[in-house]
Design an enzyme around this catalytic site. Structure first.
Site, short mmCIF file in Angstrom:
data_model
loop_
_atom_site.label_atom_id
_atom_site.label_comp_id
_atom_site.label_asym_id
_atom_site.label_seq_id
_atom_site.Cartn_x
_atom_site.Cartn_y
_atom_site.Cartn_z
N TRP B 158 0.90 -1.23 -0.16
CA TRP B 158 0.12 0.02 0.14
C TRP B 158 0.87 1.25 0.05
O TRP B 158 0.53 2.16 -0.89
CB TRP B 158 -1.19 -0.03 1.22
N ASP B 228 -2.34 6.32 6.61
CA ASP B 228 -3.33 5.48 5.79
C ASP B 228 -3.80 4.52 7.21
O ASP B 228 -2.84 3.36 7.27
CB ASP B 228 -2.68 4.74 4.54
N LYS B 252 -13.63 -1.91 5.87
CA LYS B 252 -12.87 -2.83 6.80
C LYS B 252 -13.29 -2.96 8.17
O LYS B 252 -13.86 -3.86 8.58
CB LYS B 252 -11.46 -2.68 6.68
#
Lengths: 418, 418
Positions: B158, B228, B252
């Site tokens: 990521w 993030d 999530k």
């Protein structure tokens, strides 16, 4: 008030199409309705349980401008599948976007849109996020060719918003504007002057706030025509070949907010320079079939159900006919009354968003109109704050019965106050 | 398989909090459950109706990495309100985002998030679209100061994606990287070299694909830290003051995909130059309380319900404790077995995404493991294609019972194949 629609017409439509998916969809709906009837009024059924299984819920006459009405059978289907999508033990929103189940949903939605509109293979279909407002930025980022100003057909609030972004990201020219007519009509063909070397021509096919709609698409020759169709996509038949790029938020005719449809001629995706952020390049999403990153999965699923519903209703030709007759009913009632008036020129009147005022435009009376309508279950008819008056949005999912109820209320209100 | 959870603990939590909204939420759930019990096995109730009102639906043990499990009581509440949100006669997704009802939902969701995390007033809370992937572009567009490279703490897939956008939009420097360790740990404090004049420091607090998580937040002094937090926000207590900006896709721990939370120190929103598209400027959304354009209304509503649920479960401290014990149960089972192994260094192991392999990393056996697990209702445990093996994501909505079921399955599989 309760809006109850029969399923027989839909069943007939499904059989006409010979589509087993649609047929199953309708049959499910019929089963739910039968179940409801058979439990209605039964005192031995636990009230909480029967409240849950009761489709004859109170439903408003919903004239919201967007987000807006969703077809009732679609909501019922969503409710049925919410905890367990077809035996997976999960809601659609709990599934990986990389799962076979969601990939099938994504593909189904794309195929349905292609079939319904008749989208040629050299056009890509993308499901993105950010609504029309993000497209106002993404279009110039991807399609603007430096030194070739964008030609704008300026028709009101939304083209104005698009120009705010154009100012930052490109240069543009007004190829036509009806600002002098207070946007109460769209430009006539002879008022449009197009540059032969523009990057593209930008237009908004239906102006939600102003209540106007283009009935003829301007011919732009070799210059790609880019259209914001947020408020009239799939409301009638459409010839995609007239356009280079079409975009639309889903929240008016296609489903819930949160997903944006982009239909673009594939070659145009190659224009974007390398410095454009990868997530903002159309070609990124084109290559990955809208699965470059996590999509708004539930909205894509719901859009697929709405498209199934449109198909079961007879497709764009049938839905366009019904939309025209819904709009005619309301415009005729306004004209016939003498008490209400529509300020929009006849040829430019939108079939999606009907704006009207009480004669003289008395704001106190209009406020009362909106309040009393609301008390009668008629929701969302206050005009946009920038233009005042009233506005009734008649998107696909607004049933003719709702328009009849509105017209009835208008007559009654006129009798009492007029 | 059916996952059945009691509501008593939640009711107790709600009473402890003295929050009538939560109490009502729990009571509704209890009523639904009682209704279900009272109709279960009754042959005189129409089967279709009882299927609809039956909360004991087949539910999978859902270990998806995102989109992921949603708390069952939230889904039940959504189902209840789907056709008629609290007497409005409309679904939440059919309401105008300018309506009083939706503005209340928007405000409720923001306030709940502020209360739950403890977000100070000098931080704005925004609900945007486009997920973490759009934030990889928006952050440099808004926060990059030319000539001051961004410091990146590189920990896997990521941060790598974030750097792809940084390459286009800014300049950056690797302030630390664990690539040489194949991302099987996060950097140690003494491996991080920060520039005192960086535009900002970028990190990913939990690496969904790699299975690592930061247990200590690096101190960045006057340089804002941008995180993030897509896969561990609201999974345990959080000190917002350590960060300049936090972003997270909802899919999530917070709800369905399609809405992105951004928490940012208000002064940082002023950094963006005028040439940044208006829709991509944080300050545009800050000024309009996330209502600059049509938001993903249904996802914002659902996030509010998920936050209510977290609060009813005892808030971040309680949920963090439960998440730690869920992760411990699985890691301990892996360690104790000798048959399974976790390649991640102890101090860097994620409590959200547990990656593991069968000893020797035999891919044929791992394939069998995933297939047999799926047949047993254990879903989503195939590792990401880039790292292989298995991965179980243990987000907030994954109940301890699901982890117990997975551990039981692992033992059984080992006995049969080990």
């Amino acid at each position: 008030m309760v809006v109850a629609l029969g399923c027989l017409a839909r069943l007939a439509a499904a059989q006409r199409f010979g589509d087993s998916g649609i047929l199953e969809f309708c049959l499910t709906r019929a089963r739910v309705r039968i179940a409801a009837i058979s439990t209605e009024g039964r005192s031995d059924v636990n009230p909480s349980a029967s409240a849950l299984s009761q489709p004859a819920t109170k439903r408003a006459f919903n004239f919201n401008a967007g987000p807006a009405a969703i077809p009732l059978p679609v909501l019922e289907r969503v409710r049925e599948e919410l905890l367990d999508y077809r035996g997976t033990g999960m809601s659609v929103m709990e599934m990986s976007h990389r799962s076979a189940e969601f990939e099938a949903i994504n593909e189904h939605t794309e195929k349905s849109l292609r079939r319904l509109i008749g989208i040629p293979e050299d056009y890509a279909v993308l499901f993105l996020q950010g609504g029309g407002s993000l497209q106002f930025a993404m279009v110039p980022m991807n399609l603007y060719l430096p030194g070739k100003p964008v030609d704008v057909l300026h028709t009101g609030s939304w083209t104005s918003k698009a120009m705010e972004e154009l100012k930052k990201l490109a240069t543009y020219r007004l190829a036509a504007s009806t600002e002098a007519s207070k946007f109460m009509r769209v430009p006539r063909a002879d008022e449009i002057t197009l540059a032969p070397d523009a990057s593209y021509v930008f237009m908004c096919t239906n102006n939600t706030i102003d209540g106007t709609e283009w009935n003829e698409t301007p011919a732009t020759g070799a210059v790609p025509l880019v259209a914001d169709m947020s408020s009239n996509i799939c409301s009638r038949p459409l010839d995609v070949r007239q356009f280079g790029l079409i975009f639309s938020g889903a929240q008016k005719n296609l489903g819930p907010s949160g997903v944006t449809v982009v239909i673009l001629r594939r070659d145009l995706a190659e224009r974007a320079g390398d410095k454009v952020a990868k997530i903002l390049q159309y070609r990124t999403h084109m290559k990955e079939h809208s699965l470059y990153h996590t999509p708004p999965t539930f909205a894509v699923y719901m859009m697929g159900l709405v498209l199934d519903w449109i198909e079961a209703e007879g497709g764009l030709a049938a839905i366009g006919k019904r939309n025209a007759s819904k709009a005619k009913l309301l415009y005729d009632a306004i004209e016939a009354s003498g008490y209400y008036q529509c300020p929009i020129e006849h040829d430019s009147r939108s079939r999606m968003n009907v704006v009207f005022r009480v004669a003289g435009g008395d704001e106190a009376i209009e406020k009362k109109f909106v309040q009393e309508a609301e008390a009668a279950g008629i929701i969302g008819i206050k005009g946009h704050r920038s233009v005042g008056g009233m506005r009734a949005s008649l998107y696909n999912a607004v049933p003719p019965e709702a328009v009849e109820a509105l017209v009835g209320f208008m007559r009654d209100f006129e009798r009492r106050k007029g």
